[in-house]
Design a protein around this motif. Structure first.
Motif, PDB file in Angstrom:
ATOM      1  N   ASP A   1      34.109  18.599  29.138  1.00 15.56           N
ATOM      2  CA  ASP A   1      34.869  17.345  29.190  1.00 15.56           C
ATOM      3  C   ASP A   1      36.215  17.511  29.892  1.00 15.56           C
ATOM      4  OD1 ASP A   1      32.902  15.928  27.735  1.00 15.56           O
ATOM      5  OD2 ASP A   1      33.677  16.754  25.855  1.00 15.56           O
ATOM      6  N   MET A   2      36.427  18.650  30.535  1.00 14.84           N
ATOM      7  CA  MET A   2      37.703  18.873  31.211  1.00 14.84           C
ATOM      8  C   MET A   2      37.870  17.878  32.359  1.00 14.84           C
ATOM      9  SD  MET A   2      39.191  22.333  32.985  1.00 14.84           S
ATOM     10  CE  MET A   2      40.888  22.381  33.579  1.00 14.84           C
ATOM     11  N   ASP A   3      39.064  17.312  32.448  1.00 15.07           N
ATOM     12  CA  ASP A   3      39.347  16.301  33.477  1.00 15.07           C
ATOM     13  C   ASP A   3      40.070  16.962  34.647  1.00 15.07           C
ATOM     14  OD1 ASP A   3      39.480  13.880  34.731  1.00 15.07           O
ATOM     15  OD2 ASP A   3      41.252  13.184  33.651  1.00 15.07           O
ATOM     16  N   ALA A   4      39.366  17.118  35.751  1.00 15.44           N
ATOM     17  CA  ALA A   4      39.968  17.701  36.951  1.00 15.44           C
ATOM     18  C   ALA A   4      40.828  16.677  37.670  1.00 15.44           C
ATOM     19  CB  ALA A   4      38.875  18.215  37.886  1.00 15.44           C
ATOM     20  N   ARG A   5      41.654  17.153  38.588  1.00 13.40           N
ATOM     21  CA  ARG A   5      42.450  16.272  39.445  1.00 13.40           C
ATOM     22  C   ARG A   5      42.108  16.572  40.903  1.00 13.40           C
ATOM     23  NH1 ARG A   5      48.322  17.754  36.805  1.00 13.40           N
ATOM     24  NH2 ARG A   5      47.853  17.168  34.638  1.00 13.40           N
ATOM     25  N   ALA A   6      42.264  15.588  41.734  1.00 15.37           N
ATOM     26  CA  ALA A   6      41.963  15.755  43.158  1.00 15.37           C
ATOM     27  C   ALA A   6      42.871  16.792  43.801  1.00 15.37           C
ATOM     28  CB  ALA A   6      42.090  14.426  43.890  1.00 15.37           C
ATOM     29  N   ASP A   7      44.107  16.939  43.268  1.00 15.45           N
ATOM     30  CA  ASP A   7      45.046  17.884  43.887  1.00 15.45           C
ATOM     31  C   ASP A   7      45.112  19.228  43.163  1.00 15.45           C
ATOM     32  OD1 ASP A   7      46.345  17.084  41.600  1.00 15.45           O
ATOM     33  OD2 ASP A   7      48.209  16.485  42.595  1.00 15.45           O
TER      34      ASP A   7
ATOM     35  N   THR B   1      47.141  21.505  26.726  1.00 12.03           N
ATOM     36  CA  THR B   1      48.346  21.907  27.446  1.00 12.03           C
ATOM     37  C   THR B   1      48.147  21.767  28.945  1.00 12.03           C
ATOM     38  OG1 THR B   1      48.882  23.505  25.697  1.00 12.03           O
ATOM     39  CG2 THR B   1      49.970  23.811  27.831  1.00 12.03           C
ATOM     40  N   VAL B   2      46.991  22.215  29.421  1.00  8.21           N
ATOM     41  CA  VAL B   2      46.676  22.132  30.850  1.00  8.21           C
ATOM     42  C   VAL B   2      46.643  20.673  31.309  1.00  8.21           C
ATOM     43  CG1 VAL B   2      44.870  22.581  32.571  1.00  8.21           C
ATOM     44  CG2 VAL B   2      45.428  24.328  30.883  1.00  8.21           C
ATOM     45  N   ALA B   3      46.175  19.782  30.437  1.00  5.69           N
ATOM     46  CA  ALA B   3      46.058  18.359  30.794  1.00  5.69           C
ATOM     47  C   ALA B   3      47.406  17.720  31.089  1.00  5.69           C
ATOM     48  CB  ALA B   3      45.349  17.603  29.671  1.00  5.69           C
ATOM     49  N   THR B   4      48.482  18.278  30.528  1.00  6.16           N
ATOM     50  CA  THR B   4      49.819  17.711  30.742  1.00  6.16           C
ATOM     51  C   THR B   4      50.635  18.494  31.771  1.00  6.16           C
ATOM     52  OG1 THR B   4      50.787  19.001  28.927  1.00  6.16           O
ATOM     53  CG2 THR B   4      49.840  16.858  28.364  1.00  6.16           C
ATOM     54  N   ALA B   5      50.042  19.542  32.339  1.00  2.31           N
ATOM     55  CA  ALA B   5      50.765  20.372  33.299  1.00  2.31           C
ATOM     56  C   ALA B   5      51.012  19.591  34.595  1.00  2.31           C
ATOM     57  CB  ALA B   5      49.970  21.636  33.599  1.00  2.31           C
ATOM     58  N   PRO B   6      52.148  19.821  35.247  1.00  2.00           N
ATOM     59  CA  PRO B   6      52.441  19.105  36.500  1.00  2.00           C
ATOM     60  C   PRO B   6      51.516  19.541  37.631  1.00  2.00           C
ATOM     61  CG  PRO B   6      54.092  20.808  36.091  1.00  2.00           C
ATOM     62  CD  PRO B   6      53.239  20.750  34.868  1.00  2.00           C
ATOM     63  N   SER B   7      51.330  18.674  38.588  1.00  2.00           N
ATOM     64  CA  SER B   7      50.539  19.004  39.774  1.00  2.00           C
ATOM     65  C   SER B   7      51.411  19.742  40.794  1.00  2.00           C
ATOM     66  CB  SER B   7      49.983  17.731  40.403  1.00  2.00           C
ATOM     67  OG  SER B   7      49.022  17.125  39.567  1.00  2.00           O
ATOM     68  N   PRO B   8      50.819  20.592  41.632  1.00  2.00           N
ATOM     69  CA  PRO B   8      49.398  20.958  41.605  1.00  2.00           C
ATOM     70  C   PRO B   8      49.121  22.035  40.563  1.00  2.00           C
ATOM     71  CG  PRO B   8      50.493  22.074  43.421  1.00  2.00           C
ATOM     72  CD  PRO B   8      51.528  21.190  42.778  1.00  2.00           C
ATOM     73  N   ARG B   9      48.084  21.809  39.765  1.00  2.00           N
ATOM     74  CA  ARG B   9      47.686  22.824  38.793  1.00  2.00           C
ATOM     75  C   ARG B   9      46.864  23.890  39.518  1.00  2.00           C
ATOM     76  NH1 ARG B   9      44.656  19.392  34.192  1.00  2.00           N
ATOM     77  NH2 ARG B   9      43.257  19.151  35.983  1.00  2.00           N
ATOM     78  N   PHE B  10      47.127  25.141  39.196  1.00  2.00           N
ATOM     79  CA  PHE B  10      46.360  26.242  39.777  1.00  2.00           C
ATOM     80  C   PHE B  10      45.367  26.725  38.729  1.00  2.00           C
ATOM     81  CE2 PHE B  10      46.572  30.888  41.378  1.00  2.00           C
ATOM     82  CZ  PHE B  10      45.321  30.757  41.946  1.00  2.00           C
TER      83      PHE B  10
END
Length: 299
Positions: free
Chosen positions: A47-53, A102-111
């Motif tokens: 269920d992890m939500d990825a981001r385009a960036d 925690t990862v879900a609230t991390a600023p972009s770009p997430r590595f």
């Protein structure tokens, strides 16, 4: 992210009290290290939500993942001005439900990164068209590096012998599964514009050009001076020297030799022929097989 790193270090300490036969388990048909990525982690990942960036790095174990982590952190730092340093590699299967919050609230770009088979990676990374960099290494050197890694990593079972590990690798009975299954699955995605496949050997030969291509793929604009800075700080020897600060006590385990051709010091002629035959059977005639330049590096 520091809490994640602290948690990972504690798992390494716990492993010393765990029997070898309890260190691995099977999930969806694939072996995983129980302490580092327990079943609850792998279930939560779906269920992890990825981001385009997101900056996503994928590698089969011991194909150069940790080296490329260092390269990408330097690229991100040069391009964005934000420090991307961290003590632990950003493997999503290590995170767990709380860490994923925690990862879900991390600023972009997430590595982010993973050793997982492409079919096991959370579907949102494909749905969001996240850019995915995949690094592969010739299977003979991968096997040798994996053998030494398992021998020196407390979270993995000790290897009984070189011969036994060779057989386990060839049959895919190692953590994260079969090298050949991974390669064939990425072969199917090589036309995807959001997937870039690079090889360890090509990067060793011309890291500067590799940095240029990888930066462009992720949309990071680097000047020639910045590219040179990244390249000079990203040699394997430079990474190994700084590994005590970046990876703590695991530094010397993760960064061993980093050589092309070390397999010649381990393989018997019979084992070499067996791998040659397996490569021809599984990857002969494929684009990823051609990219690995097997004849040059393995014969």
């Amino acid at each position: 992210m520091s809490n994640i790193a602290t948690n990972m270090q504690s798992k390494v300490q716990q492993a010393k009290d765990v029997k070898d036969e309890d260190k691995l388990y099977r999930f969806d048909g694939v072996l995983y290290p129980r302490l580092m990525c327990p079943e609850e982690n792998l279930k939560a990942l779906k269920d992890m939500d990825a981001r385009a960036d997101d900056v996503m790095l994928v590698a089969y174990p011991k194909c150069g993942f940790n080296w490329m982590v260092g390269v990408l952190r330097k690229i991100i730092a040069e391009a964005t001005g934000a420090s991307a340093e961290a003590r632990m590699p950003p493997l999503i299967e290590f995170f767990g439900p709380d860490a994923l919050k925690t990862v879900a609230t991390a600023p972009s770009p997430r590595f982010l990164g993973t050793h997982m088979h492409p079919d096991k990676i959370p579907a949102s990374f494909y749905a969001k068209k996240t850019k995915i960099l995949v690094i592969f290494r010739n299977p003979k050197d991968t096997l040798v590096s994996y053998y030494h890694f398992c021998n020196n990593n407390p979270v993995l079972p000790s290897v009984k012998s070189w011969e036994s590990f060779f057989n386990e690798f060839m049959s895919g009975e190692v953590p994260w599964g079969s090298y050949f299954d991974h390669a064939l699955a990425w072969e199917k995605k090589m036309d995807d514009p959001n997937v870039m496949v690079v090889t360890y050997e090509d990067l060793k030969q011309n890291l500067s050009e590799g940095v240029r291509g990888i930066s462009a793929f992720f949309g990071f604009s680097l000047s020639e001076q910045q590219r040179q800075t990244v390249t000079e700080g990203s040699s394997f020897s430079a990474m190994k020297e700084s590994s005590q600060s970046s990876h703590g006590g695991m530094g010397n385990v993760i960064f061993r030799k980093g050589e092309v051709g070390d397999w010649k010091n381990h393989f018997t002629p019979e084992q070499s022929r067996e791998m040659d035959e397996a490569f021809t059977k599984r990857l002969g005639g494929t684009r990823i097989g051609e990219k690995l330049n097997y004849q040059k590096h393995c014969q």
